[in-house]
Motif scaffolding. Structure first.
Motif, PDB file in Angstrom:
ATOM      1  N   ALA A  84       0.837  -1.205   0.000  1.00  0.00           N
ATOM      2  CA  ALA A  84       0.000   0.000   0.000  1.00  0.00           C
ATOM      3  C   ALA A  84       0.866   1.248   0.000  1.00  0.00           C
ATOM      4  N   ALA A  85       1.949   1.233   0.780  1.00  0.00           N
ATOM      5  CA  ALA A  85       2.857   2.379   0.830  1.00  0.00           C
ATOM      6  C   ALA A  85       3.558   2.585  -0.502  1.00  0.00           C
ATOM      7  N   GLU A  86       3.974   1.502  -1.139  1.00  0.00           N
ATOM      8  CA  GLU A  86       4.635   1.614  -2.441  1.00  0.00           C
ATOM      9  C   GLU A  86       3.721   2.303  -3.453  1.00  0.00           C
ATOM     10  N   ILE A  87       2.437   1.996  -3.369  1.00  0.00           N
ATOM     11  CA  ILE A  87       1.474   2.606  -4.284  1.00  0.00           C
ATOM     12  C   ILE A  87       1.276   4.087  -3.960  1.00  0.00           C
ATOM     13  N   LEU A  88       0.999   4.372  -2.692  1.00  0.00           N
ATOM     14  CA  LEU A  88       0.592   5.724  -2.298  1.00  0.00           C
ATOM     15  C   LEU A  88       1.747   6.710  -2.209  1.00  0.00           C
ATOM     16  N   GLU A  89       2.956   6.217  -2.018  1.00  0.00           N
ATOM     17  CA  GLU A  89       4.104   7.101  -1.929  1.00  0.00           C
ATOM     18  C   GLU A  89       4.736   7.342  -3.296  1.00  0.00           C
ATOM     19  N   SER A  90       4.070   6.886  -4.339  1.00  0.00           N
ATOM     20  CA  SER A  90       4.517   7.102  -5.716  1.00  0.00           C
ATOM     21  C   SER A  90       3.478   7.953  -6.445  1.00  0.00           C
ATOM     22  N   GLU A  91       3.702   8.160  -7.728  1.00  0.00           N
ATOM     23  CA  GLU A  91       2.739   8.890  -8.557  1.00  0.00           C
ATOM     24  C   GLU A  91       1.703   7.964  -9.179  1.00  0.00           C
ATOM     25  N   GLU A  92       1.743   6.697  -8.806  1.00  0.00           N
ATOM     26  CA  GLU A  92       0.865   5.707  -9.419  1.00  0.00           C
ATOM     27  C   GLU A  92      -0.626   6.056  -9.353  1.00  0.00           C
ATOM     28  N   PRO A  93      -1.144   6.551  -8.215  1.00  0.00           N
ATOM     29  CA  PRO A  93      -2.578   6.852  -8.175  1.00  0.00           C
ATOM     30  C   PRO A  93      -3.028   7.838  -9.250  1.00  0.00           C
ATOM     31  N   ASP A  94      -2.138   8.708  -9.682  1.00  0.00           N
ATOM     32  CA  ASP A  94      -2.485   9.652 -10.754  1.00  0.00           C
ATOM     33  C   ASP A  94      -2.149   9.090 -12.129  1.00  0.00           C
ATOM     34  N   LEU A  95      -0.975   8.484 -12.253  1.00  0.00           N
ATOM     35  CA  LEU A  95      -0.513   8.034 -13.567  1.00  0.00           C
ATOM     36  C   LEU A  95      -1.277   6.826 -14.088  1.00  0.00           C
ATOM     37  N   ARG A  96      -1.723   5.970 -13.187  1.00  0.00           N
ATOM     38  CA  ARG A  96      -2.373   4.719 -13.604  1.00  0.00           C
ATOM     39  C   ARG A  96      -3.894   4.760 -13.502  1.00  0.00           C
ATOM     40  N   ARG A  97      -4.433   5.868 -13.082  1.00  0.00           N
ATOM     41  CA  ARG A  97      -5.865   5.937 -12.811  1.00  0.00           C
ATOM     42  C   ARG A  97      -6.684   6.152 -14.083  1.00  0.00           C
ATOM     43  N   PHE A  98      -7.682   5.276 -14.273  1.00  0.00           N
ATOM     44  CA  PHE A  98      -8.671   5.430 -15.340  1.00  0.00           C
ATOM     45  C   PHE A  98     -10.046   5.258 -14.693  1.00  0.00           C
ATOM     46  N   PRO A  99     -10.768   6.357 -14.466  1.00  0.00           N
ATOM     47  CA  PRO A  99     -12.024   6.305 -13.708  1.00  0.00           C
ATOM     48  C   PRO A  99     -13.085   5.415 -14.359  1.00  0.00           C
ATOM     49  N   MET A 100     -13.980   4.926 -13.508  1.00  0.00           N
ATOM     50  CA  MET A 100     -15.127   4.135 -13.965  1.00  0.00           C
ATOM     51  C   MET A 100     -16.406   4.792 -13.463  1.00  0.00           C
ATOM     52  N   LEU A 101     -17.479   4.542 -14.188  1.00  0.00           N
ATOM     53  CA  LEU A 101     -18.792   5.050 -13.796  1.00  0.00           C
ATOM     54  C   LEU A 101     -19.381   4.198 -12.689  1.00  0.00           C
ATOM     55  N   ARG A 102     -20.288   4.782 -11.931  1.00  0.00           N
ATOM     56  CA  ARG A 102     -21.033   4.018 -10.942  1.00  0.00           C
ATOM     57  C   ARG A 102     -22.449   3.781 -11.441  1.00  0.00           C
ATOM     58  N   TYR A 103     -22.849   2.505 -11.433  1.00  0.00           N
ATOM     59  CA  TYR A 103     -24.221   2.147 -11.769  1.00  0.00           C
ATOM     60  C   TYR A 103     -24.802   1.279 -10.660  1.00  0.00           C
ATOM     61  N   LYS A 104     -25.867   0.589 -10.950  1.00  0.00           N
ATOM     62  CA  LYS A 104     -26.613  -0.148  -9.923  1.00  0.00           C
ATOM     63  C   LYS A 104     -25.731  -1.104  -9.138  1.00  0.00           C
ATOM     64  N   TYR A 105     -24.836  -1.793  -9.834  1.00  0.00           N
ATOM     65  CA  TYR A 105     -23.991  -2.789  -9.167  1.00  0.00           C
ATOM     66  C   TYR A 105     -22.570  -2.275  -8.932  1.00  0.00           C
ATOM     67  N   GLY A 106     -22.423  -0.960  -8.852  1.00  0.00           N
ATOM     68  CA  GLY A 106     -21.125  -0.384  -8.561  1.00  0.00           C
ATOM     69  C   GLY A 106     -20.375   0.012  -9.815  1.00  0.00           C
ATOM     70  N   ALA A 107     -19.040   0.005  -9.722  1.00  0.00           N
ATOM     71  CA  ALA A 107     -18.192   0.445 -10.833  1.00  0.00           C
ATOM     72  C   ALA A 107     -18.516  -0.345 -12.094  1.00  0.00           C
ATOM     73  N   PHE A 108     -18.626   0.383 -13.197  1.00  0.00           N
ATOM     74  CA  PHE A 108     -19.058  -0.272 -14.438  1.00  0.00           C
ATOM     75  C   PHE A 108     -18.442   0.422 -15.643  1.00  0.00           C
ATOM     76  N   GLU A 109     -18.100  -0.385 -16.633  1.00  0.00           N
ATOM     77  CA  GLU A 109     -17.770   0.132 -17.961  1.00  0.00           C
ATOM     78  C   GLU A 109     -18.103  -0.952 -18.970  1.00  0.00           C
ATOM     79  N   GLU A 110     -18.719  -0.576 -20.065  1.00  0.00           N
ATOM     80  CA  GLU A 110     -19.062  -1.534 -21.102  1.00  0.00           C
ATOM     81  C   GLU A 110     -17.797  -2.249 -21.569  1.00  0.00           C
TER      82      GLU A 110
END
Length: 221
Positions: A84-110
């Motif tokens: 968890a520290a390796e992830i959060l203490e790097s730029e990964e949360p910004d560089l690797r992030r691709f958002p998903m929509l929320r629908y009835k059953y949670g995160a979703f993308e066709e």
């Protein structure tokens, strides 16, 4: 979040590669006497499960938060907090992030557009189990050629190694849990659960980093 036009999106190729590596990591050998397409080497059941696993690959801050949940439940496994520290203490949360929509059953993308090239090239097959009024289950079959391509792809393009490592981490973290169980775990975070339907689920990087600092402080003698 801002308008949808401002949301960072992966290319179709990126989506296809990520899903192939995720399915390769998540696929289980076919059960005895299970009817599967020829040359099937692994099976992934339910679209909900695949979507929820993909959410953690695409949102490293949420994955780090889940790793911290696991660490608090099993503090004798400090590696969970270290990752968890390796992830959060790097730029990964910004560089690797691709958002998903929320629908009835949670995160979703066709998924169809991203999976289509994999099916066309003989790497994957998929089918649906129909109920009386709707599809009740999606099943994904990883074919022998799909596994070979997943393995050779990482060997030939080292930049893809991150995806191979990350998909394996996500699968191992929740091995044995079904789609509904993963959905329930992700809904425990208010930022996720309170996202309006049809809106992109926002980041929790600041919240996750604050929690990490608290857990690290508690570790010190």
């Amino acid at each position: 979040m801002g308008a949808s036009a401002a949301v960072r999106r992966a290319s179709r190729w990126q989506d296809s590669v990520r899903l192939l590596l995720l399915i390769n990591a998540a696929a289980k050998p076919p059960a005895d006497r299970e009817v599967v397409p020829p040359l099937t080497v692994g099976v992934v059941r339910t679209q909900v499960r695949l979507q929820k696993l993909d959410f953690w690959v695409r949102n490293p801050d949420y994955l780090a938060y889940e790793l911290m949940n696991e660490y608090e439940a099993t503090p004798d496994v400090p590696r969970l907090l270290e990752v968890a520290a390796e992830i959060l203490e790097s730029e990964e949360p910004d560089l690797r992030r691709f958002p998903m929509l929320r629908y009835k059953y949670g995160a979703f993308e066709e998924l169809d557009d991203a999976l289509a090239p994999l099916v066309e090239r003989g790497l994957l097959r998929k089918t649906q189990v129909l109920g009386h009024e709707r599809v009740v289950e999606h099943i994904y079959f990883l074919l022998e050629q799909g596994r070979q391509v997943a393995q050779s792809m990482v060997a030939e393009a080292p930049a893809l190694a991150w995806y191979a490592v990350r998909t394996r981490l996500v699968v191992d973290l929740v091995d044995g849990l079904g789609g509904s169980q993963l959905k329930d775990r992700q809904y425990l975070l208010r930022d996720y659960a309170d996202t309006p339907w049809g809106r992109h689920i926002g980041p929790i990087t600041g919240q996750a980093r604050e929690r990490l600092r608290e857990l690290q402080a508690a570790q010190r003698p």
